[in-house]
Motif scaffolding. Structure first.
Motif, PDB file in Angstrom:
ATOM      1  N   PHE A 136     -10.308 -27.255 -26.408  1.00  0.00           N
ATOM      2  CA  PHE A 136     -10.439 -27.536 -25.114  1.00  0.00           C
ATOM      3  C   PHE A 136      -9.340 -28.418 -24.167  1.00  0.00           C
ATOM      4  N   ALA A 137      -8.524 -29.131 -24.891  1.00  0.00           N
ATOM      5  CA  ALA A 137      -7.527 -30.157 -24.529  1.00  0.00           C
ATOM      6  C   ALA A 137      -6.649 -29.281 -23.446  1.00  0.00           C
ATOM      7  N   GLY A 138      -6.259 -27.860 -23.891  1.00  0.00           N
ATOM      8  CA  GLY A 138      -5.392 -27.279 -23.064  1.00  0.00           C
ATOM      9  C   GLY A 138      -6.080 -26.943 -21.635  1.00  0.00           C
ATOM     10  N   ILE A 139      -7.205 -26.459 -21.649  1.00  0.00           N
ATOM     11  CA  ILE A 139      -7.812 -26.358 -20.241  1.00  0.00           C
ATOM     12  C   ILE A 139      -8.015 -27.664 -19.435  1.00  0.00           C
ATOM     13  N   VAL A 140      -8.177 -28.633 -20.244  1.00  0.00           N
ATOM     14  CA  VAL A 140      -8.321 -29.940 -19.243  1.00  0.00           C
ATOM     15  C   VAL A 140      -7.326 -30.448 -18.833  1.00  0.00           C
ATOM     16  N   GLY A 141      -5.959 -30.531 -20.042  1.00  0.00           N
ATOM     17  CA  GLY A 141      -4.811 -30.869 -19.685  1.00  0.00           C
ATOM     18  C   GLY A 141      -4.022 -30.089 -18.673  1.00  0.00           C
ATOM     19  N   PHE A 142      -3.984 -28.802 -18.685  1.00  0.00           N
ATOM     20  CA  PHE A 142      -3.167 -28.072 -17.719  1.00  0.00           C
ATOM     21  C   PHE A 142      -4.101 -28.024 -16.453  1.00  0.00           C
ATOM     22  N   GLY A 143      -5.264 -27.822 -16.364  1.00  0.00           N
ATOM     23  CA  GLY A 143      -6.223 -28.013 -15.344  1.00  0.00           C
ATOM     24  C   GLY A 143      -5.940 -29.181 -14.560  1.00  0.00           C
ATOM     25  N   THR A 144      -5.744 -30.342 -15.148  1.00  0.00           N
ATOM     26  CA  THR A 144      -5.305 -31.435 -14.353  1.00  0.00           C
ATOM     27  C   THR A 144      -4.051 -31.224 -13.499  1.00  0.00           C
ATOM     28  N   LEU A 145      -2.906 -30.898 -14.365  1.00  0.00           N
ATOM     29  CA  LEU A 145      -1.734 -30.594 -13.820  1.00  0.00           C
ATOM     30  C   LEU A 145      -1.803 -29.423 -12.597  1.00  0.00           C
ATOM     31  N   PHE A 146      -2.460 -28.373 -12.911  1.00  0.00           N
ATOM     32  CA  PHE A 146      -2.419 -27.340 -11.869  1.00  0.00           C
ATOM     33  C   PHE A 146      -3.324 -27.794 -10.642  1.00  0.00           C
ATOM     34  N   PHE A 147      -4.488 -28.532 -10.671  1.00  0.00           N
ATOM     35  CA  PHE A 147      -5.282 -28.848  -9.433  1.00  0.00           C
ATOM     36  C   PHE A 147      -4.450 -29.776  -8.718  1.00  0.00           C
ATOM     37  N   LEU A 148      -3.721 -30.797  -9.366  1.00  0.00           N
ATOM     38  CA  LEU A 148      -3.229 -32.026  -8.678  1.00  0.00           C
ATOM     39  C   LEU A 148      -1.809 -31.338  -8.204  1.00  0.00           C
ATOM     40  N   ARG A 149      -1.237 -30.245  -8.164  1.00  0.00           N
ATOM     41  CA  ARG A 149      -0.032 -29.951  -8.157  1.00  0.00           C
ATOM     42  C   ARG A 149       0.190 -28.929  -6.974  1.00  0.00           C
ATOM     43  N   VAL A 150      -0.765 -27.874  -7.160  1.00  0.00           N
ATOM     44  CA  VAL A 150      -0.491 -26.670  -6.637  1.00  0.00           C
ATOM     45  C   VAL A 150      -0.468 -26.674  -5.229  1.00  0.00           C
ATOM     46  N   GLY A 151      -1.122 -27.393  -4.551  1.00  0.00           N
ATOM     47  CA  GLY A 151      -1.167 -27.648  -3.180  1.00  0.00           C
ATOM     48  C   GLY A 151       0.042 -28.180  -2.660  1.00  0.00           C
ATOM     49  N   LYS A 152       0.636 -29.344  -3.266  1.00  0.00           N
ATOM     50  CA  LYS A 152       1.766 -29.935  -3.018  1.00  0.00           C
ATOM     51  C   LYS A 152       3.104 -29.076  -3.275  1.00  0.00           C
ATOM     52  N   GLU A 153       2.745 -28.347  -4.221  1.00  0.00           N
ATOM     53  CA  GLU A 153       3.844 -27.412  -4.555  1.00  0.00           C
ATOM     54  C   GLU A 153       4.171 -26.393  -3.403  1.00  0.00           C
ATOM     55  N   GLU A 154       2.915 -25.699  -2.922  1.00  0.00           N
ATOM     56  CA  GLU A 154       2.999 -24.769  -1.776  1.00  0.00           C
ATOM     57  C   GLU A 154       3.440 -25.562  -0.487  1.00  0.00           C
ATOM     58  N   ALA A 155       2.940 -26.754  -0.406  1.00  0.00           N
ATOM     59  CA  ALA A 155       3.387 -27.582   0.932  1.00  0.00           C
ATOM     60  C   ALA A 155       5.150 -27.807   0.808  1.00  0.00           C
ATOM     61  N   MET A 156       5.612 -27.897  -0.305  1.00  0.00           N
ATOM     62  CA  MET A 156       6.877 -28.026  -0.497  1.00  0.00           C
ATOM     63  C   MET A 156       7.638 -26.494  -0.250  1.00  0.00           C
ATOM     64  N   ARG A 157       7.325 -25.786  -0.575  1.00  0.00           N
ATOM     65  CA  ARG A 157       7.797 -24.223  -0.491  1.00  0.00           C
ATOM     66  C   ARG A 157       7.731 -23.873   0.884  1.00  0.00           C
ATOM     67  N   LEU A 158       6.781 -24.349   1.690  1.00  0.00           N
ATOM     68  CA  LEU A 158       6.533 -24.136   2.923  1.00  0.00           C
ATOM     69  C   LEU A 158       7.533 -24.769   3.907  1.00  0.00           C
ATOM     70  N   ALA A 159       7.884 -26.134   3.429  1.00  0.00           N
ATOM     71  CA  ALA A 159       8.734 -26.860   4.038  1.00  0.00           C
ATOM     72  C   ALA A 159      10.304 -26.193   3.865  1.00  0.00           C
ATOM     73  N   THR A 160      10.632 -25.767   2.845  1.00  0.00           N
ATOM     74  CA  THR A 160      11.846 -25.130   2.466  1.00  0.00           C
ATOM     75  C   THR A 160      11.980 -23.862   2.918  1.00  0.00           C
ATOM     76  N   PHE A 161      11.037 -23.026   2.911  1.00  0.00           N
ATOM     77  CA  PHE A 161      11.353 -21.477   3.263  1.00  0.00           C
ATOM     78  C   PHE A 161      10.776 -21.120   4.591  1.00  0.00           C
TER      79      PHE A 161
END
Ligand code: SAH
Length: 194
Positions: free
Chosen positions: A150-175
């Motif tokens: 389950f380390a993968g679900i926890v580890g990747f889940g942490t990255l996913f949930f803390l990153r995806v919103g910021k990532e979309e904001a960055m792409r909105l600012a660019t495109f």
């Protein structure tokens, strides 16, 4: 299907992923980065994800540790895990092929960065994350150990949930508007679900 074969399949998944990434990482290196969200949080997230999807499960495959977290092995779960592993590699390959030189490991904007909306990016905005979710599920199904599995679900889940919103904001600012309309006609990770 035996526990050993199941572990070998997990290692093959890691090697397959590395080979796909290596091929494309070399190509994208030539395109200059003009804006980046790299920083301590981003580095920490990448390390957490790498540990969960790679270091912890590989240490378990190599040493059998932590033994207290072992649980029963069911061949049918491992078969299902193999299916998820193959699907993860397939999707991973398609995302790299579609992103080409626009890819980077972190949230970067490259010189002449193009918004990719075709191929596997046609209906989903984060198919590379879909591939990592498939990997994390494969890992939980292939490794009969609560922690390594389950380390993968926890580890990747942490990255996913803390990153995806910021990532979309960055792409909105660019495109701008083109990303907004792309968001309206696509799903985040899985068509019809999320
Ligand atoms: N979250 C994405 C990709 C992660 S890789 C996915 O799951 O598929 C991150 C890099 O890919 C970033 O540098 C970003 O600029 C680039 N990228 C992600 N989606 C893109 C798109 N649709 N078009 C162009 N570049 C993209």
């Amino acid at each position: 299907m035996t526990p050993t074969i199941s572990k070998v399949i997990f290692v093959a998944l890691v090697i397959g992923w590395y080979l796909i990434r290596y091929k494309y990482a070399r190509r994208s290196r030539r395109a200059r980065v003009v804006r980046s969200a790299r920083g301590p949080l981003e580095t920490a997230l990448l390390l957490i994800s790498l540990s969960g999807l790679g270091l912890v499960p590989l240490a378990y495959v190599a040493t059998g540790m932590p033994r207290f977290a072992d649980h029963s092995f069911y061949p049918w779960l491992a078969w299902l895990g193999s299916f998820f592993a193959i699907a993860a590699l397939g999707v991973f390959h398609l995302t790299h092929r579609a992103l080409g030189r626009n890819w980077s490991i972190s949230l970067d904007v490259r010189e002449n960065h193009e918004l990719v909306t075709e191929g596997i990016y046609r209906r989903v905005r984060h198919p590379m994350y879909s591939a990592f979710w498939l990997w994390a599920i494969a890992q939980a199904l292939l490794l009969p150990n609560w922690i390594a599995g389950f380390a993968g679900i926890v580890g990747f889940g942490t990255l996913f949930f803390l990153r995806v919103g910021k990532e979309e904001a960055m792409r909105l600012a660019t495109f701008g508007e083109s990303y907004r309309s792309y968001m309206e006609r696509t799903w985040r990770v899985w068509p019809g679900i999320f």
